[in-house]
Write an enzyme that holds these catalytic residues in place. Structure first.
Site, PDB file in Angstrom:
ATOM      1  N   SER A 132       0.813  -1.222   0.000  1.00  0.00           N
ATOM      2  CA  SER A 132       0.000   0.000   0.000  1.00  0.00           C
ATOM      3  C   SER A 132       0.845   1.269   0.000  1.00  0.00           C
ATOM      4  O   SER A 132       1.905   1.334   0.634  1.00  0.00           O
ATOM      5  CB  SER A 132      -0.871  -0.016   1.257  1.00  0.00           C
ATOM      6  OG  SER A 132      -1.424   1.248   1.493  1.00  0.00           O
ATOM      7  N   GLU A 134       0.151   3.633   1.715  1.00  0.00           N
ATOM      8  CA  GLU A 134       0.157   4.052   3.123  1.00  0.00           C
ATOM      9  C   GLU A 134       1.533   3.787   3.749  1.00  0.00           C
ATOM     10  O   GLU A 134       1.901   4.423   4.744  1.00  0.00           O
ATOM     11  CB  GLU A 134      -0.953   3.298   3.865  1.00  0.00           C
ATOM     12  CG  GLU A 134      -1.208   3.698   5.296  1.00  0.00           C
ATOM     13  CD  GLU A 134      -1.855   5.072   5.506  1.00  0.00           C
ATOM     14  OE1 GLU A 134      -2.387   5.636   4.535  1.00  0.00           O
ATOM     15  OE2 GLU A 134      -1.796   5.570   6.638  1.00  0.00           O
ATOM     16  N   TYR A 155      -1.699   0.308  10.667  1.00  0.00           N
ATOM     17  CA  TYR A 155      -1.941  -0.364   9.377  1.00  0.00           C
ATOM     18  C   TYR A 155      -0.712  -0.219   8.468  1.00  0.00           C
ATOM     19  O   TYR A 155      -0.233  -1.204   7.890  1.00  0.00           O
ATOM     20  CB  TYR A 155      -3.176   0.244   8.709  1.00  0.00           C
ATOM     21  CG  TYR A 155      -3.354  -0.153   7.257  1.00  0.00           C
ATOM     22  CD1 TYR A 155      -3.933  -1.370   6.914  1.00  0.00           C
ATOM     23  CD2 TYR A 155      -2.940   0.697   6.225  1.00  0.00           C
ATOM     24  CE1 TYR A 155      -4.090  -1.734   5.573  1.00  0.00           C
ATOM     25  CE2 TYR A 155      -3.097   0.340   4.899  1.00  0.00           C
ATOM     26  CZ  TYR A 155      -3.667  -0.870   4.568  1.00  0.00           C
ATOM     27  OH  TYR A 155      -3.819  -1.222   3.249  1.00  0.00           O
TER      28      TYR A 155
HETATM   29  P1  NAP Z   1     -11.477  -4.493   1.766  1.00  0.00           P
HETATM   30  O1  NAP Z   1     -12.622  -4.145   0.852  1.00  0.00           O
HETATM   31  O2  NAP Z   1     -11.448  -3.969   3.146  1.00  0.00           O
HETATM   32  O3  NAP Z   1     -11.397  -6.096   1.797  1.00  0.00           O
HETATM   33  C1  NAP Z   1     -10.605  -6.759   2.764  1.00  0.00           C
HETATM   34  C2  NAP Z   1     -10.852  -8.257   2.631  1.00  0.00           C
HETATM   35  O4  NAP Z   1     -10.058  -8.928   3.636  1.00  0.00           O
HETATM   36  C3  NAP Z   1     -12.313  -8.677   2.875  1.00  0.00           C
HETATM   37  O5  NAP Z   1     -12.612  -9.737   2.008  1.00  0.00           O
HETATM   38  C4  NAP Z   1     -12.266  -9.177   4.315  1.00  0.00           C
HETATM   39  O6  NAP Z   1     -13.279 -10.102   4.630  1.00  0.00           O
HETATM   40  C5  NAP Z   1     -10.899  -9.855   4.315  1.00  0.00           C
HETATM   41  N1  NAP Z   1     -10.375 -10.087   5.667  1.00  0.00           N
HETATM   42  C6  NAP Z   1     -10.183  -9.174   6.646  1.00  0.00           C
HETATM   43  N2  NAP Z   1      -9.669  -9.776   7.739  1.00  0.00           N
HETATM   44  C7  NAP Z   1      -9.542 -11.092   7.439  1.00  0.00           C
HETATM   45  C8  NAP Z   1      -9.087 -12.224   8.151  1.00  0.00           C
HETATM   46  N3  NAP Z   1      -8.661 -12.131   9.426  1.00  0.00           N
HETATM   47  N4  NAP Z   1      -9.086 -13.429   7.524  1.00  0.00           N
HETATM   48  C9  NAP Z   1      -9.530 -13.531   6.254  1.00  0.00           C
HETATM   49  N5  NAP Z   1      -9.985 -12.504   5.525  1.00  0.00           N
HETATM   50  C10 NAP Z   1      -9.992 -11.290   6.112  1.00  0.00           C
HETATM   51  O7  NAP Z   1     -10.090  -4.077   1.086  1.00  0.00           O
HETATM   52  P2  NAP Z   1      -9.780  -3.703  -0.446  1.00  0.00           P
HETATM   53  O8  NAP Z   1      -9.994  -2.244  -0.625  1.00  0.00           O
HETATM   54  O9  NAP Z   1     -10.425  -4.680  -1.348  1.00  0.00           O
HETATM   55  O10 NAP Z   1      -8.202  -3.908  -0.476  1.00  0.00           O
HETATM   56  C11 NAP Z   1      -7.616  -5.176  -0.761  1.00  0.00           C
HETATM   57  C12 NAP Z   1      -6.210  -5.227  -0.211  1.00  0.00           C
HETATM   58  O11 NAP Z   1      -5.435  -4.191  -0.793  1.00  0.00           O
HETATM   59  C13 NAP Z   1      -6.105  -5.020   1.295  1.00  0.00           C
HETATM   60  O12 NAP Z   1      -5.019  -5.795   1.749  1.00  0.00           O
HETATM   61  C14 NAP Z   1      -5.768  -3.539   1.440  1.00  0.00           C
HETATM   62  O13 NAP Z   1      -5.088  -3.315   2.641  1.00  0.00           O
HETATM   63  C15 NAP Z   1      -4.890  -3.345   0.225  1.00  0.00           C
HETATM   64  N6  NAP Z   1      -4.867  -1.999  -0.352  1.00  0.00           N
HETATM   65  C16 NAP Z   1      -6.038  -1.384  -0.672  1.00  0.00           C
HETATM   66  C17 NAP Z   1      -6.001  -0.132  -1.261  1.00  0.00           C
HETATM   67  C18 NAP Z   1      -7.269   0.588  -1.653  1.00  0.00           C
HETATM   68  O14 NAP Z   1      -7.187   1.814  -1.889  1.00  0.00           O
HETATM   69  N7  NAP Z   1      -8.400  -0.090  -1.747  1.00  0.00           N
HETATM   70  C19 NAP Z   1      -4.754   0.488  -1.550  1.00  0.00           C
HETATM   71  C20 NAP Z   1      -3.592  -0.214  -1.235  1.00  0.00           C
HETATM   72  C21 NAP Z   1      -3.647  -1.465  -0.656  1.00  0.00           C
HETATM   73  P3  NAP Z   1     -14.762  -9.623   5.122  1.00  0.00           P
HETATM   74  O15 NAP Z   1     -15.504  -9.272   3.854  1.00  0.00           O
HETATM   75  O16 NAP Z   1     -15.278 -10.813   5.805  1.00  0.00           O
HETATM   76  O17 NAP Z   1     -14.549  -8.424   6.006  1.00  0.00           O
HETATM   77  O1  G4F Z   2     -10.685   6.786   2.620  1.00  0.00           O
HETATM   78  P1  G4F Z   2      -9.678   6.704   3.694  1.00  0.00           P
HETATM   79  O2  G4F Z   2     -10.086   6.053   4.966  1.00  0.00           O
HETATM   80  O3  G4F Z   2      -8.404   6.003   3.043  1.00  0.00           O
HETATM   81  P2  G4F Z   2      -6.868   5.923   3.504  1.00  0.00           P
HETATM   82  O4  G4F Z   2      -6.685   6.225   4.929  1.00  0.00           O
HETATM   83  O5  G4F Z   2      -6.078   6.743   2.539  1.00  0.00           O
HETATM   84  O6  G4F Z   2      -6.560   4.368   3.304  1.00  0.00           O
HETATM   85  C1  G4F Z   2      -6.968   3.691   2.116  1.00  0.00           C
HETATM   86  O7  G4F Z   2      -5.945   3.811   1.154  1.00  0.00           O
HETATM   87  C2  G4F Z   2      -4.704   3.137   1.500  1.00  0.00           C
HETATM   88  C3  G4F Z   2      -3.732   3.385   0.341  1.00  0.00           C
HETATM   89  O8  G4F Z   2      -2.986   4.554   0.599  1.00  0.00           O
HETATM   90  C4  G4F Z   2      -5.004   1.665   1.681  1.00  0.00           C
HETATM   91  F1  G4F Z   2      -3.846   0.999   1.915  1.00  0.00           F
HETATM   92  C5  G4F Z   2      -5.989   1.491   2.830  1.00  0.00           C
HETATM   93  O9  G4F Z   2      -6.292   0.096   2.957  1.00  0.00           O
HETATM   94  C6  G4F Z   2      -7.262   2.236   2.479  1.00  0.00           C
HETATM   95  O10 G4F Z   2      -7.859   1.599   1.377  1.00  0.00           O
HETATM   96  O11 G4F Z   2      -9.154   8.177   4.065  1.00  0.00           O
HETATM   97  C7  G4F Z   2      -8.640   9.050   3.073  1.00  0.00           C
HETATM   98  C8  G4F Z   2      -8.414  10.416   3.700  1.00  0.00           C
HETATM   99  C9  G4F Z   2      -7.630  10.388   5.009  1.00  0.00           C
HETATM  100  O12 G4F Z   2      -6.681  11.408   4.992  1.00  0.00           O
HETATM  101  C10 G4F Z   2      -8.663  10.674   6.087  1.00  0.00           C
HETATM  102  O13 G4F Z   2      -8.151  11.345   7.227  1.00  0.00           O
HETATM  103  O14 G4F Z   2      -9.694  10.954   4.039  1.00  0.00           O
HETATM  104  C11 G4F Z   2      -9.624  11.552   5.314  1.00  0.00           C
HETATM  105  N1  G4F Z   2     -10.970  11.608   5.892  1.00  0.00           N
HETATM  106  C12 G4F Z   2     -11.628  12.755   6.227  1.00  0.00           C
HETATM  107  N2  G4F Z   2     -12.829  12.466   6.763  1.00  0.00           N
HETATM  108  C13 G4F Z   2     -11.756  10.562   6.193  1.00  0.00           C
HETATM  109  C14 G4F Z   2     -12.929  11.096   6.752  1.00  0.00           C
HETATM  110  N3  G4F Z   2     -11.569   9.227   6.058  1.00  0.00           N
HETATM  111  C15 G4F Z   2     -12.585   8.398   6.433  1.00  0.00           C
HETATM  112  N4  G4F Z   2     -12.442   7.069   6.274  1.00  0.00           N
HETATM  113  N5  G4F Z   2     -13.745   8.897   6.999  1.00  0.00           N
HETATM  114  C16 G4F Z   2     -13.954  10.233   7.183  1.00  0.00           C
HETATM  115  O15 G4F Z   2     -14.998  10.648   7.684  1.00  0.00           O
END
Ligand code: NAP
Ligand code: G4F
Length: 345
Positions: A132, A134, A155
């Site tokens: 990520s 992050e 995280y």
């Molecule tokens: P997500 O929608 O939160 O999905 C997370 C998945 O992990 C869900 O299927 C969840 O199952 C499963 N999970 C959580 N805890 C688990 C456990 N203990 N055992 C087995 N399964 C578990 O995340 P996403 O946005 O698709 O992201 C996919 C991956 O990419 C994650 O690793 C995230 O950290 C990483 N990532 C995401 C972003 C982004 O912007 N989306 C960016 C960079 C990296 P449930 O449905 O049962 O909760």
């Molecule tokens: O949507 P966010 O919660 O995403 P964040 O923290 O960037 O993390 C996501 O992206 C990562 C990749 O860089 C992934 F690895 C991670 O798993 C996840 O998918 O927050 C985005 C921004 C933050 O700066 C937060 O402080 O939005 C700001 N924010 C402002 N108000 C909020 C809110 N975030 C959330 N979730 N909820 C709010 O009400």
């Protein structure tokens, strides 16, 4: 012709559902690991449902959890995948401050359990690690594959651990293991507590008169937001390359949370300033201020390039929310069809 098999952890999540779709389209047999829950957690996969008794079924779900290494090893033995996509994680940054130990155990150690299961079973499979942006945290943009990590949340720290574990298994044991360092990517399937989905949902509901206000935290943070359906294609491309390597996946542009809200509310003819209120509970003890990825390596080596940037993304997410709004029930409306729900086991 031999059908390729993929195993996806986190198949019920946003990315897992898009990746499952892509791999099924490519002719793969897809196996997914799901957690047992007291309610169904497979909504994002319902449209891919196939009766597992059918000889044509190519999607199979298995119970498992990142905290159970023995189960991960037995599933690998059973499925014998060619490719493993490790997407499961406790993925919410704000929640990781509340649950740092759980986040370390799943997002961090869960990766070790899975890699160790692959190593000990001796399977010659290829492995994708969902790393990520992050991890870059406080390091200023643009961020690329050689940018130093400075994580700002439990995280982020857990993902840095998982990143280095993946590299270590590649170097120590010769595993084909890659890190996809993905910047934020969103879609109508995004979890409802991430900021883009929260804003898109609220814009649609406020437009429809179903709510008045939206409570948010820091509006100044800037993110490089792309479209999830395009990002899962990059995951697949990484595992098709001759050599395992690590890649940044991003759009190369960023906007603030405030800008994203502006795009969403303007799309439905509203002014976000009339509807957004501040709630400090959404602030983080330490914030990541600015992420912008340099994905030139992925473009050069994998031929991957995004087409959707934040303004289009905001519009497509709001459109999906508008389409999903509950419609007023009229006597002439026919009864809705029962939704198909996947069962596992
Ligand atoms: P997500 O929608 O939160 O999905 C997370 C998945 O992990 C869900 O299927 C969840 O199952 C499963 N999970 C959580 N805890 C688990 C456990 N203990 N055992 C087995 N399964 C578990 O995340 P996403 O946005 O698709 O992201 C996919 C991956 O990419 C994650 O690793 C995230 O950290 C990483 N990532 C995401 C972003 C982004 O912007 N989306 C960016 C960079 C990296 P449930 O449905 O049962 O909760
Ligand atoms: O949507 P966010 O919660 O995403 P964040 O923290 O960037 O993390 C996501 O992206 C990562 C990749 O860089 C992934 F690895 C991670 O798993 C996840 O998918 O927050 C985005 C921004 C933050 O700066 C937060 O402080 O939005 C700001 N924010 C402002 N108000 C909020 C809110 N975030 C959330 N979730 N909820 C709010 O009400």
């Amino acid at each position: 012709m031999t059908v390729k098999k993929a195993l996806i952890t986190g198949i019920t999540g946003q990315d897992g559902s898009y990746l499952a779709e892509l791999l099924l389209e490519k002719g793969y047999e897809v196996h997914g690991i799901i957690r047992r829950a007291s309610t169904f957690n497979t909504q994002r996969l319902d449209h891919l449902y196939q009766d597992p008794h059918s000889p044509r079924a190519r999607l199979f779900l298995h119970y498992g959890d990142l905290t159970d290494g023995t189960r991960l090893a037995s599933l690998l033995e059973t499925v014998q995948p060619d490719e493993v996509y490790h997407l499961a994680a406790q993925s919410h940054v704000r929640v990781s401050f509340d649950e740092p130990e759980f986040t370390g155990n799943t997002t961090g150690l869960g990766t070790t359990r899975l890699l160790e299961a692959i190593r000990s079973t001796g399977l010659p499979c290829r492995y994708y690690q969902a790393s990520s942006s992050e991890m870059f945290g406080a390091t200023p943009p643009p961020q690329h594959e050689n940018t130093p990590f400075h994580p700002r949340s439990p995280y982020g720290v857990a993902k840095v651990y998982a990143y280095w574990t993946t590299r270590n298994y590649r170097e120590a044991y010769g595993l084909y293991a890659v890190n996809g360092i993905l910047f934020n990517h969103e879609s109508p399937r995004r979890g409802p507590t991430f900021v883009t989905r929260k804003i898109a949902t609220a814009a649609a509901r406020i437009k429809a008169g179903l709510q008045d206000h939206l409570y948010l935290g820091n509006l100044d943070a800037r993110r490089d937001w792309g479209y999830a359906a395009e990002y899962v294609h990059a995951m697949w491309l990484m595992l098709q390359h001759d050599q395992p390597d690590d890649y940044v996946i991003a759009t190369g542009t960023s906007c603030s949370v405030r800008d994203f809200a502006d795009h969403c509310f303007t799309h439905v003819g509203l002014d976000y300033r009339d509807h957004i209120r501040f709630d400090e509970r959404y602030l983080r003890p330490s914030e990541v201020d600015h992420l912008v990825g340099d994905a030139s390596k992925a473009r050069r080596i994998l031929g991957w390039q995004p087409t959707i940037h934040a303004p289009e993304l905001a519009r497509l997410m709001v459109d999906a929310e508008m389409a999903a709004l509950p419609r007023p029930v009229r006597p002439a409306d026919s009864a809705p069809e029962t939704a198909l729900t996947l069962t596992a086991g």
